[in-house]
Design an enzyme around this catalytic site. Sequence first.
Site, short mmCIF file in Angstrom:
data_model
loop_
_atom_site.label_atom_id
_atom_site.label_comp_id
_atom_site.label_asym_id
_atom_site.label_seq_id
_atom_site.Cartn_x
_atom_site.Cartn_y
_atom_site.Cartn_z
N CYS A 420 0.84 -1.20 0.00
CA CYS A 420 0.00 0.00 0.00
C CYS A 420 0.87 1.25 0.00
CB CYS A 420 -0.99 -0.04 1.17
SG CYS A 420 -2.41 1.01 0.86
N HIS A 547 -3.69 -4.82 0.52
CA HIS A 547 -3.01 -5.38 1.71
C HIS A 547 -3.14 -6.89 1.70
CE1 HIS A 547 -2.44 -1.61 4.08
NE2 HIS A 547 -3.43 -1.20 3.31
N GLU A 549 -1.75 -9.06 3.43
CA GLU A 549 -1.59 -9.71 4.75
C GLU A 549 -2.92 -10.12 5.37
OE1 GLU A 549 -0.58 -6.65 4.01
OE2 GLU A 549 -1.29 -5.17 5.47
N1 GLN Z 1 -1.70 6.74 2.99
C1 GLN Z 1 -1.80 6.00 1.78
C2 GLN Z 1 -3.17 6.16 1.14
O1 GLN Z 1 -4.10 6.57 1.77
C3 GLN Z 1 -1.53 4.54 2.03
C4 GLN Z 1 -2.57 3.86 2.85
C5 GLN Z 1 -2.14 2.54 3.40
O2 GLN Z 1 -0.95 2.22 3.40
N2 GLN Z 1 -3.08 1.77 3.91
O3 GLN Z 1 -3.31 5.87 -0.03
#
Ligand code: GLN
Length: 573
Positions: A420, A547, A549
Site C-alpha cells: 500500500c 493489503h 496480509e
Molecule cells: N496513505 C496511503 C493512502 O491513503 C496509504 C494507505 C495505506 O498504506 N493503507 O493511499
Amino acid sequence: MCFRANVEIQESTASNPVDCMKYVIVTGGVLSGLGKGVTASSIGVLLKSAGLRVTAVKIDPYLNSDAGTMSPFEHGEVFVLDDGGEVDLDLGNYERFLDVCLTSENNITTGKVYDNVIQKERRGDYLGKTVQVIPHITNEIQEWIERVAHIPSDGNGKVPDACVIELGGTVGDIESAPFIEALRQFQFRVGQDNVCFVHVSLIPVMGPVGEQKTKPTQHTVKDLRGLGINPHMLVCRSQSPLIDETRQKVSAFCHVPPEAVISAHDASNIYQVPIMLDSQGVAGMLSERLGFKLPSKRPMLERWKVMADHVDSLEDAKEVHIATVGKYTGLSDSYLSVIKALQHSSFKVNRKLVIDWIESTELDEETAGTDPEAHAAAWELLKAADGILVPGGFGIRGIEGKIKAAEYARENGVPFLGVCLGLQIATIEFCRNVLGLERANSTEFDEDTPNPAVVFMPEISKTHMGGTMRLGTKPTPFLLDDCKMRRLYGGVDYVNERHRHRYEVNPELIGQIESAGLKYVGKDETGERCEIMELEGHPYFVGTQYHPEFKSRPDKPSPPYLGLLKASVGIEV
Ligand code: GLN
C-alpha cells in the site's frame, strides 16, 4: 428445545450437524490484554475440530462506529474485511484460526448499536414507547448477535452451527454493562443448553516461592455473577501451569467445578493454545454442555498439532531477517497481520523469522537529527537484513526514511515488498532517482509537488474520514501472462485482495515509469488504477496497492509475503 427467534433455519451440512446454533460467550476479567481473543479463537478451533461450522462475533463496547478512525498507536492495527469493514484486530485472529471470512456486522460496537436504535426511533418503529437501554438497546444487541451468527462464513454458503462471541473490555466496565445484560438475557432467548459462558481471568504469581494468587479471579467472577452470569468454565492465564491447590481454590470460591478451571499458561507459540485447552478436556466439556457429539478422531486437530509443533521446531532453524521499516514499530499490534503473514511464510521456508523493526525517521539523516547513533544503527540493521518490507501507513512522518530504504533495496538487489504506502513509496523513489523527477512525491505529503507521483483518488471524500477510503476486496486482473507475482499466486487470471487507501499512482505518469522498467503487472478492472508492481531485472522488488496480509493463513501464506521470504532465503521466485 431450540429457540431461534426471527431466524430462518437452514439445514447444516457440516460433518457433525447440531440441532441448532450453539453459542460460546467469552468474557474477561482483571485486566485487558490477557489473550481473550486467542482463547476465543482456540475454542473456535476445538468446535471446528469436532466437525461444527464455526463463526465468530467480536463486541467492542466503545462508541466509535468502527475501528477505522482509531489510531494504530492506541488500538493496534485496523483489520479490513472482504466487505470493506474496518474492524478490531481480533476479527483477524478469528479469520486466521478458523479460516473464515467475516463481515463488518461480525464486529458489534456500542456506536453501531445506538445508531441503529436511534434510526429506528426516528422512523417511529417503537410506536410511542420511551426508548431505553433496557429493553431497546439490549434487544438490539441480542437480535444482532443472533442474526450475524447465522451468516455463512466458511465459503460454503452454509449456516454455521456454532458462534463464538467475545466481549471486549473487562467485566465491571461501565461501557460493557448493556452488553453483559444482553448476554445474560440471551441465554434464555436461545435456550440455556445452547450457551456456554467462558470467563478468562488472571492468576498472578507472587513472592519468593512463586505462589499462584487467586484473589483477582475470585473478585472478577463475583462481579460477573453479581451481573447474573455464572461462568461454566474459567480459563486462567498464568505464567506456569495451575497447580492442583490453585484449581481447587478457584473452584471453591468461584462456583465452577475443578475440571472446568482451565490452565492457560504461557505457551511456546499461540497455535499450542487449542492443544493446551484440549488436553484439559475443554472440547469434551463443550460437547457435554452444548449437546453435540465429540468424534473419537479429530484429524483437523491432529493437523493443527503438527503445525504447532513445526512452529516450535523452527526456534532452532536458521534465521531469516526481514527489516520492517515503519513508524509504529514499537508496537507490534499495529502491524499484527503483517507479522502474521511474515510468520506464515517463514513456516513454509522453514526458517526462524526475525523481524528487525526500523523506525523510518532514523534512516533519514535529517529526521534522525540529533541522534547520529540511532541513524547509524538503523542503517546497520537495514544493510544486514535478508529482505526489506515497507508496510502500509498514513501521514508524512518517516516518509523520507522509507524512500531511502526502497532506494537501497532497488539498487542493491535486496528483496523488497512494499504494501500500500510501500508501493507508493517505491514509486516515488523510482520517479526521483530513475526518472530524475527530483521533487516527486505523493500529494498526501506535499500538496504542491511539481511531480505528483501519487495522487488523491477522485472518488474519495475530502471531508469525512470514517469508512470513506477505497475499502475491501476488489478484483485485480493480471496484465501479463507470466510475471513473478502471477506465478506466486498460482497462475490465476486475477486476485481478490483487500484494500484501504485514499491515494493511487498518478495515472498520467504510468507510461513513463513503465518504460523505465517498473511495471504495473496488475491493475484494477478499469485498467487504470495500479495494483501490483514489479521491477524488471531485480530478484524481487514488488509492491501491492492492496493489503495481502489480511488474507494470509498459517497453512496458506499470502503469496507476496511468501515471495519476499523465498527471495530472502535465496529461493528463486
Ligand atoms: N496513505 C496511503 C493512502 O491513503 C496509504 C494507505 C495505506 O498504506 N493503507 O493511499
